[in-house]
Each structure stands twice: as structure tokens, then as C-alpha cells.
Design an enzyme around this catalytic site. Structure first.
Site: not given
Ligand code: NOJ
Length: 751
Positions: A296
Site C-alpha cells: 500500500d
Molecule cells: C492508500 C489506500 O489504502 C489504498 O486503498 C489505495 O489503493 C492506495 N492508497 C493508492 O491510492
């Protein structure tokens, strides 16, 4: 510079016929799989270590936009791609920008490996659908699949290859803001929806230029954050992890999902982004996943504050050795992998394996055959907000609405209702109905509830007052609202949460109506004009006062662009509600976590007996149970029969029940089957959803509804971490929601 061109052309020719092979829905030809692997071998053999590392690095690319929203590509981006410093960009959209960046990758970089463009396409791209929690309330996997399909089509036209969806985290705590992005609290419903979303997103072939590769997230147990506070710690037994939280991930994988995203949380002391148990043992060794895992955003760097790594080097070491292949925005792989290889803390074989997984997905997407996947500005303009997409957004939005209360059949309203007062901060609001994570949407396309009502009930007198804000203490609008309510025959109050009150980092410690909204509801209720409360929210709300004092309540969640049309369809009965809750509604915030498939305890709650598992100050039952939802008719259940009450492990549990439409209008019922494993080697939940089926019945009609559950679906994880069905008795409950009490019994015997 031209080193790889002949190889790439050869590989492209070889693979143009074979890129869909590893999709579960396309028969796999071993020769084709070998073809891809040989091609990857050849590419790997020609890459420098830096180029390999580049494939494992992802940057956010939406650096700046021009006056018309077009993305501006600067020199920094150009040289990053030209140097092979990145294998993927997220947040770049548009056929023009993605084509230009891809051109640099495949024409100006030495290795000429195409980029993969990722984006959070969560519930729509330019056509915005209901938030995922709302779509799950449709209990209609075909509708959910269609929504994902259309979203994929639009995003793919704008040059996207990869969506960070579906989010399949089970959420038992509605304080957690990201409950809005998933399918609610239940493992079975969540698994059905996870598979539907993957099918919709990936289509029948990944190399179809209208398909996106799915990224199942957040692996794993992110929804179990303590206290419902985002990013918080998770501490749970491996059985609960395997039986409750992991099955939707497995279902998504079985539907063909090509990538996974590691979660932010730790589980039992191990940060997910450094968990070899999750990324390698379960995902690769047990489940045989051969796609790639992305971290993530920054989560590899976050191993440091977790106390799981001392510095970025150790964070990168732990993550890559655990099996996290791509680093989203932490820069830990970029800065540390080369020296980790030199120090022999990470092997070249490990790096090669991660690069192989990334390239495999690029091959499956057809990027080596056509790195642009046929994108053009002309096609993009033609596909975005196509009229058929908007029509689907309306049908999916109305099937996501759940009718919670309808005393004396106040709904549907007559189209000649006379005077209607439309009141509330969400009634004439174009910003919030798009919900959390709406992507590159244009909120001007939202049809508000007021607009929807005006269009549907053109013959009625419609008055509007905002009344109050969403989350403040200003009461200056109360008097006007009370005034219009007095003049009306019926009031529609549109209340709830802003789109920024759910989603990432948007948790609430109190889940009632925010601000002074309840005060306004009480003031309007005192006029005596009947109120239809329309709720807009990204999570279950604790609405005990509203449920006790208002005649009609419609749960509409955040429905996206077609909000006003969908709500008007339900209010005026053009469409009889069909939605069912994918999550329990508690009476008060202090009751959470509250979910239907809990354990019984040694002292099951009994509100008339003191020494039982309960609170003194509220009933132990929920306000509305999981699976609950009304429509404009009623249903009765009888004659529950289990075809064969003695079953072997390879059999199916076959249930038949008579369902009668006992009202005066045609309608849909969602027949739900829950099973309790009466006695286990380990204690079992009081019941678990195992099957459901929708039936449409004309007024007065009845039907025998048959459902089959493979006995293997009654398995659970034992103390030895093996899943098995234990011989013994089971109780089967059938009805309209998780409180169903029509029951029958069966027994599973050993072979
Ligand atoms: C953080 C989020 O937790 C995740 O769900 C997302 O896909 C990513 N950022 C990318 O934007």
C-alpha cells in the site's frame, strides 16, 4: 538502445495468441504458459540490476494538470521512465498522457518494457456508481459485476490497466471509515461480491483492451483494526483470520484476480507488508497465486514506525523477502535493493522472481503486444459517460437502496401527493452523494434528491429548505424548514454523512447523525407532518430515536451520480425496494462491534436475566439485523424441508422452503439460509450465511425455493489449522434476515 527491440517483437508475436492463458475463465494451455515464462527468462537475462529494481518501483504520476484538466508531463517524469527507474505509475489518467508516457517507456528506455498504469477505480470512473457497501446491499452479484465492468471499460479507455479494487476487507466495526469501500461484515456475501467484482473488472480476457487487472486489497484483516480506528493494530487468532477474513481474498483469487495489495496494519505483531506468512505461505504456497503483490502507499516505509524495521534498508529487506513485489511510493526498493543485494541480504533470485511476477501480469494484459492497448482520445471520449452507463448507474443505485421502516404504508408516495417538503443538508447537494473515493468524477453530474423528486412528481408542489449543515451547530435554518414542513402533506428529510466522513482515515467515534441534524429532525417531527427519512451515509448509523419516532426510513447510502433518480424511483414506487443490509445496524455506538455471526458464549444474552452477556442499558439485539430490508409487499415462509437430513462430506445440503407474497403488490424477496454447526471441537458462530436466492413473486403468489449448499462449505479451521467438516448436527435457519427463526436440522456423518 535498440538491444531489445527484436526480442520484444518476437515475444509479442509469440504471445499475441496466448496472453489470456492464466485467467481462470479461459482454458489454460500449458504451451502458452511456457511461452510467457520463456519470454520472461529472455527479458530477465538482458536486464541490469537497476532495471530489474525499476520494475518493482511504482510512483504516483499525477504531478500536475493543465487548464482543461489534462495531465502535464514534465522532464523529471520523462527521464525517470527513460532511465528504466519505474515499472508502474499510479494516478496518471487520460489516453493522451498515458500514451505519451508509454511511448517513452517502449521507445526511449533501453529495456523497452511497457509501464502498467494503476488507479483507484473503486465505484466508477467518469460514471459514478454507488459506494461498494451500497452495491453489496443489492445482494445482486450480477449488478455488482456490471458496475465493475462499466467502470473498467471507462478507465481502460482512459489508458488505465490496473485498478486497486476490489476492497474485500470484512468490517465488523462501523466506526471504521473504510467499511464504505467493502461489502460489509459477512464472509459469504463478501466472497460472492469479491468474485463478482473481479469478473466484472477483468472480463473474460485480461488482454481485452476494455479489461483491467484487479488488485484485491487490503491483504489482510485491515478491517479488524482495533476500535475501528484506521491503520490500527490487529490481533486475532489464525482461525478467525482464515475463516472470517481470508475467504473473500481466496474467492477473488479463484475468480482470476491478478494482483494483491498488502495492508497497512500489523497482525499479531507482524506488519502485513513484511509478512512472509501472508505473502508467501498462504498466498503463494497454499493458494498458488502467481501474480504480483504491491505494497500500500508507503507501507514498506511504515515498517519503521511499526517497530518492525530499523531503517528503510531493513524495511525493504523484510518486505521483498516476505513476498511484496512492488513498492508503492515508499522509495525503499529504489534506494535500498541494490545495496541489499551487494550485502547478500536479498538474493538476485528473489529480485528476479518479483520481476517475473510483474512481467507476467504485463504479458497477460497484452502490453507486450500492444503497449497502448488501442487507446485513443476519440475512443475515450466515446466511452466515458456513455448513455448506457448512466442508465445502468440508475438501476444499480436503486437496487442498492434498503427500506428500513414503512409504517402504515406511508411509502410509496402518491405522485399526486399534494405538497412535498424536501428538507436537509443532503437534499440539494451535488458533492456528497458521490461517496468516498469517487475517482476523477464530475460532481456536477450528480442528480440530487430534490431534482429527482421534482422530475418524478412534476404535478406536486415541492418546497425545499436546507435546514442545517451536515456537521455543525448552526440552527438559523431550522425555522424555515419547520415552516415548509407545516405547509406540506409529507416531508422528505435527506440527512446523513458527507462523503468525507467515511473512507480512508475517516473513522468516527460516534455513528449517529452528525452535527445538529437530529435536532432538526425532532423540530420538523413536532409539526406532525409525516416524515420519510432518507439517509445518505457510508456506514451503518445508530438511529434509535429516528427508528422509534418516524414512520418511514430509507437507507440510500452514497449512491453516486444517479442518486436523485434512484431515490425518487423508490419514493414514488416506480421501483419497489429490493436491497438488504450487508451489515448490522446497532442501536447505539457503544454496542459495536456487533455482528450477527458472533459466538454464543457460556452465558448467551438474555435481556431478562442479569448474569448474561449483555449491556444493562439497551436491549442486546441490533436495531436492524444483517440481511434485513423491507419492500412494498410482505412475505411469509413455511414448509422448510431438508431433502436428506443425513449427509456425507461430498454431498450437498439441499433446502426447500415455501415463500408466499402475503401483500398486495408484486415484489422481490431475498431468501437467506444460515447454518449453525451445533457442537464443534472449537466453538462455532451462532449462525453463518451459506446461501441466498432472489425470487420475484406476484401479489398473493407463492413458490418453492430450493437452495443447495455443498457440505464442504460447512468446514472450518481446526486447532491444527486444517479446514474440515466435523461430523455432527447442524441447524439450518431460513428467512428474510439473520434473525430468521424457521429452522430444520441435519446431521453430517463421516464417510
Ligand atoms: C492508500 C489506500 O489504502 C489504498 O486503498 C489505495 O489503493 C492506495 N492508497 C493508492 O491510492
Amino acid at each position: 538502445m535498440k538491444l531489445f527491440r527484436p526480442l520484444i517483437l518476437f515475444v509479442a508475436g509469440l504471445l499475441v495468441l496466448h496472453t489470456a492463458v492464466a485467467q481462470k475463465r479461459t482454458p489454460v494451455r500449458p504451451g502458452a504458459v511456457r511461452g510467457v515464462e520463456y519470454a520472461i527468462d529472455s527479458i530477465l537475462a538482458g536486464l541490469t540490476l537497476q532495471e530489474k529494481i525499476g520494475q518493482l518501483v511504482q510512483y504516483s504520476g499525477g504531478w500536475s494538470t493543465g487548464p482543461t484538466g489534462e495531465q502535464i508531463i514534465n522532464q523529471e517524469q520523462r527521464s525517470l521512465i527513460r532511465s528504466g527507474g519505474t515499472g508502474s505509475l499510479l494516478n496518471v489518467t487520460g489516453a493522451a498522457a498515458t500514451r505519451e508516457l508509454q511511448r517513452i517507456a517502449v521507445e526511449e528506455s533501453r529495456a523497452r518494457i511497457p509501464l502498467i498504469f494503476g488507479l483507484d477505480v473503486i465505484h466508477g470512473f467518469k460514471t459514478t456508481f454507488p459506494i461498494p457497501l451500497a452495491e453489496a446491499a443489492s445482494w445482486d452479484p450480477a449488478a455488482v459485476e456490471l458496475s465493475a465492468r462499466i467502470s473498467a471499460t471507462e478507465a481502460a479507455s482512459a489508458g488505465i490497466h490496473w485498478t486497486f479494487a476490489p476492497m474485500v476487507d470484512i468490517a465488523r466495526d462501523p466506526r471504521w471509515g473504510r467499511i464504505a469501500e467493502g461489502s460489509g461484515e459477512d464472509t459469504y456475501l463478501g466472497s460472492v461480491m469479491a468474485a463478482a467484482r473481479v469478473r466484472g473488472c477483468q472480463g473474460t480476457r485480461l488482454d481485452d483492451p476494455m479489461s483491467l487487472v484487479a488488485c484485491v486489497k487490503h491483504y489482510a484483516a485491515y478491517g479488524a483494526a482495533e476500535g475501528g480506528r484506521d491503520y490500527n493494530t490487529v490481533d486475532m487468532s489464525e482461525q478467525t483470520l482464515r475463516d472470517v477474513y481470508l475467504p473473500p481474498f481466496k474467492a477473488a483469487l479463484d475468480a482470476g484476480a491478478g494482483t494483491f495489495m498488502a495492508s497497512f496494519n500489523e497482525i499479531n505483531g507482524v506488519a502485513s507488508s513484511g509478512s512472509r506468512f501472508l505473502m508467501t505461505k498462504v498466498l503463494r504456497e497454499e493458494w498458488k497465486f502467481d501474480g504480483f503483490v504491491v505494497s500500500d502507499w508507503g507501507s514498506i516505509g511504515e515498517l519503521i514506525p511499526h517497530g518492525f524495521a530499523a531503517d528503510p534498508g531493513q524495511a525493504a529487506e523484510r518486505a521483498i523477502n516476505a513476498g511484496v513485489d512492488m513498492d508503492m511510493e515508499a522509495r525503499a526498493y529504489r534506494d535500498s535493493l541494490a545495496s541489499l543485494v551487494k550485502q547478500k541480504r536479498v538474493s538476485v533470485a528473489t529480485i528476479d522472481e518479483s520481476v517475473r511476477r510483474v512481467l507476467r501480469i504485463k504479458f497477460r494484459l497484452g502490453l507486450f503486444s500492444d503497449p497502448y492497448r488501442g487507446t485513443s482520445v476519440e475512443r475515450e471520449n466515446r466511452m466515458l459517460r456513455h448513455p448506457s452507463h448512466i442508465a445502468a448507474a440508475r438501476t444499480i443505485a436503486r437496487s442498492s437502496i434498503v427500506l428500513l421502516k414503512n409504517e402504515n404504508s406511508l411509502l410509496p408516495l402518491s405522485l399526486k401527493a399534494g405538497a412535498i417538503a424536501v428538507i436537509g443538508p443532503l437534499a440539494q447537494n451535488k458533492r456528497d452523494p458521490v461517496g468516498t473515493w469517487p475517482g476523477p468524477t464530475d460532481t456536477n453530474n450528480v442528480v440530487t434528491v430534490l431534482e429527482g423528486i421534482q422530475e418524478a412528481a412534476a404535478g406536486s408542489l415541492i418546497m425545499y429548505a436546507r435546514g442545517c449543515g451536515i456537521d455543525d451547530a448552526d440552527t438559523t435554518g431550522f425555522a424555515t424548514a419547520v415552516n415548509v414542513a407545516r405547509k406540506a402533506d409529507v416531508v422528505v428529510m435527506v440527512m446523513g454523512e458527507s462523503n468525507e466522513m467515511s473512507g480512508e482515515a475517516c473513522c468516527r467515534s460516534f455513528i449517529g447523525l452528525p452535527g445538529n441534524q437530529l435536532d432538526l429532525v425532532k423540530a420538523v417531527q413536532a409539526t406532525g407532518t409525516p416524515i420519510v427519512l432518507v439517509l445518505m451515509n457510508g456506514r451503518p448509523l445508530a438511529i434509535s430515536w429516528e427508528a422509534a419516532n418516524l414512520p418511514a426510513i430509507v437507507e440510500s447510502w452514497h449512491l453516486g451520480h444517479e442518486t436523485g433518480h434512484a431515490i425518487a424511483d423508490v419514493l414514488f414506487g416506480t421501483y419497489a425496494p429490493t436491497g438488504r443490509l450487508p451489515v448490522t445496524f446497532p442501536r447505539v455506538t457503544g454496542q459495536v462491534p456487533l455482528y450477527y455471526n458472533h459466538k454464543n458464549t457460556g452465558r448467551p444474552f438474555n435481556d431478562t436475566s442479569h448474569y448474561t452477556s449483555r449491556y444493562l442499558d439497551i436491549p442486546s439485539t441490533p436495531l436492524y439485523p444483517f440481511g434485513y430490508g423491507l419492500t412494498y409487499t410482505t412475505f411469509g415462509y413455511s414448509d422448510l424441508v431438508i431433502d436428506a437430513a443425513t449427509l456425507h462430506p461430498a454431498d450437498s445440503l439441499r433446502v426447500r422452503v415455501t415463500v408466499r407474497n402475503t401483500g398486495t403488490r408484486d415484489g422481490d424477496e431475498v431468501v437467506q439460509v444460515y447454518v449453525r454447526d451445533d457442537v464443534g471441537t472449537l466453538t462455532r458462530p451462532v449462525r453463518e450465511l451459506k446461501a441466498f436466492k432472489r425470487v420475484h413473486l406476484a401479489a398473493g403468489a407463492s413458490a418453492t425455493v430450493a437452495l443447495a449448499i455443498p457440505v464442504s462449505d460447512l468446514a472450518y479451521t481446526g486447532a491444527d489449522m486444517k479446514r474440515r467438516v466435523e461430523p455432527g448436527t447442524f441447524t439450518v435457519f431460513v428467512g428474510s434476515n439473520a434473525a430468521a427463526d424457521l429452522a430444520a436440522h441435519c446431521e453430517v456423518v463421516a464417510k
